[in-house]
Motif scaffolding. Structure first.
Motif, short mmCIF file in Angstrom:
data_model
loop_
_atom_site.label_atom_id
_atom_site.label_comp_id
_atom_site.label_asym_id
_atom_site.label_seq_id
_atom_site.Cartn_x
_atom_site.Cartn_y
_atom_site.Cartn_z
N GLY A 45 20.12 20.20 12.25
CA GLY A 45 20.86 19.19 11.18
C GLY A 45 20.14 18.02 10.71
O GLY A 45 20.36 17.50 9.54
N ALA A 46 19.25 17.48 11.47
CA ALA A 46 18.40 16.18 11.43
C ALA A 46 17.59 16.88 9.94
O ALA A 46 17.35 15.90 9.24
CB ALA A 46 17.69 15.82 12.38
N LEU A 47 16.76 17.76 10.06
CA LEU A 47 16.10 18.38 9.04
C LEU A 47 16.81 18.64 7.76
O LEU A 47 16.50 18.33 6.68
CB LEU A 47 15.22 19.82 9.47
N LEU A 48 18.07 19.28 8.03
CA LEU A 48 18.83 19.47 6.92
C LEU A 48 19.36 18.26 6.13
O LEU A 48 19.42 18.07 4.99
CB LEU A 48 20.02 20.37 7.32
N GLU A 49 19.49 17.13 6.85
CA GLU A 49 20.04 16.00 6.32
C GLU A 49 19.02 15.41 5.35
O GLU A 49 19.35 14.77 4.32
CB GLU A 49 20.23 14.88 7.59
N PHE A 50 17.73 15.50 5.79
CA PHE A 50 16.63 15.02 4.71
C PHE A 50 16.46 15.78 3.47
O PHE A 50 16.51 15.15 2.51
CB PHE A 50 15.41 15.17 5.50
N ALA A 51 16.81 16.97 3.67
CA ALA A 51 17.04 17.88 2.45
C ALA A 51 18.14 17.45 1.25
O ALA A 51 17.93 17.43 0.13
CB ALA A 51 17.01 19.31 2.57
N LEU A 52 19.30 16.97 1.99
CA LEU A 52 20.51 16.85 0.98
C LEU A 52 20.30 15.32 0.43
O LEU A 52 20.65 15.28 -0.57
CB LEU A 52 21.75 16.92 2.16
N TYR B 193 17.61 15.69 -2.09
CA TYR B 193 18.40 16.39 -3.36
C TYR B 193 19.30 15.08 -4.09
O TYR B 193 19.23 15.19 -5.24
CB TYR B 193 19.01 17.55 -3.05
N ALA B 194 20.01 14.38 -3.21
CA ALA B 194 20.98 13.51 -3.88
C ALA B 194 20.29 12.61 -4.60
O ALA B 194 20.78 11.95 -5.65
CB ALA B 194 21.97 13.14 -2.76
N SER C 228 18.41 9.97 -9.57
CA SER C 228 17.45 9.43 -10.29
C SER C 228 17.65 10.06 -11.80
O SER C 228 17.12 9.34 -12.90
CB SER C 228 16.09 9.60 -9.59
N ASN C 229 17.74 11.36 -11.96
CA ASN C 229 17.81 12.03 -13.16
C ASN C 229 19.02 11.44 -14.11
O ASN C 229 18.89 11.33 -15.23
CB ASN C 229 17.95 13.56 -12.99
#
Length: 263
Positions: free
Chosen positions: A242-249, A252-253, A258-259
């Motif tokens: 979950g900690a690794l997945l949190e970084f991906a989210l 991405y956000a 920024s875009n």
């Protein structure tokens, strides 16, 4: 874990054979001693859950037979056994296990031979017994006669109740798993732009946790049910992932925001 246990014991059994009566010379001869078991008739006892066993012969064979004037025979021998002990590991490592020692007649049915426990204290355990990962809480004696198509056979059993010591697993498994989960949370305090640091930390803790889980299961027999240790390691692995997945989210956000801001 081979689901077995080893025991070293002094085995004694006593029976009466009227053919062996002799004159005690007015009480001066208490008993006769023999060292060869094949010189007298003996019950055909065997350990039904034995996997391996051997006698002790240093310096002399650890066996003797005493014959008393009334024909009573006392047989004593020191043996080492490895016995099967089927275990229920659903609560591992918070479990208790019951291991049995079964002694039965091989060929004589109950019409000819019946085993009985000696009254009083038939089983004695040394006071300074020390087991590295278990504590012997208590033991019970009982009968386990079995019926087959050739007749009913006499059987005695001793049930040994073992409690697994938790301190070893606390130090070797639970504390390291907690530390890995806490280390994985360090990524929450890293800057969202520190991609290499967060990825390295997350992947390292995830692989370490997976290796820890694999090492735990490698020392246990494969079973079809879920053990308590599986639930613990599964929850810890979920937190780390979950900690690794949190970084991906978050990454991405952040890029999506920024875009939108640039448009």
């Amino acid at each position: 874990m081979a689901q077995e246990y080893s025991v070293q014991l002094t085995f004694r059994e006593q029976w009466t054979d009227e053919r062996l009566k002799f004159d005690d010379i007015q009480g001066r001869l208490k008993y006769l001693t023999l060292t060869e078991a094949n010189r007298v008739w003996m019950p055909d006892l065997f350990f039904s859950n034995e996997k391996e066993g051997h006698f002790h012969n240093i310096i002399m064979p650890n066996v003797y037979i005493r014959i008393f004037p009334n024909g009573s025979v006392l047989y004593s021998i020191r043996i080492s056994l490895t016995l099967a002990c089927p275990m229920n590991l659903k609560l591992y490592p918070l479990d208790r296990q019951i291991c049995s020692l079964r002694m039965a007649s091989y060929g004589w049915t109950t019409n000819d031979l019946v085993f009985l426990w000696k009254e009083g204290d038939p089983v004695q355990v040394v006071k300074n017994l020390h087991l590295p990962r278990f504590t012997l809480e208590k033991f019970l004696t009982d009968y386990c006669n079995s019926k087959t198509n050739t007749g009913e056979y006499s059987c005695l059993k001793v049930d040994l109740l073992f409690k697994r010591e938790f301190s070893y697993y606390l130090i070797q498994i639970y504390i390291p798993c907690c530390m890995l989960v806490i280390v994985s949370w360090v990524s929450f305090w890293l800057d969202q732009g520190a991609v290499p640091a967060r990825v390295s930390l997350g992947v390292t803790t995830l692989l370490t946790m997976a290796t820890q889980t694999s090492g735990i299961n490698a020392s246990l027999p494969p079973v079809s049910y879920t053990k308590a240790i599986d639930v613990w390691t599964g929850v810890c692995l979920t937190f780390v992932f979950g900690a690794l997945l949190e970084f991906a989210l978050v990454n991405y956000a952040s890029r999506s925001g920024s875009n939108k801001a640039s448009n």
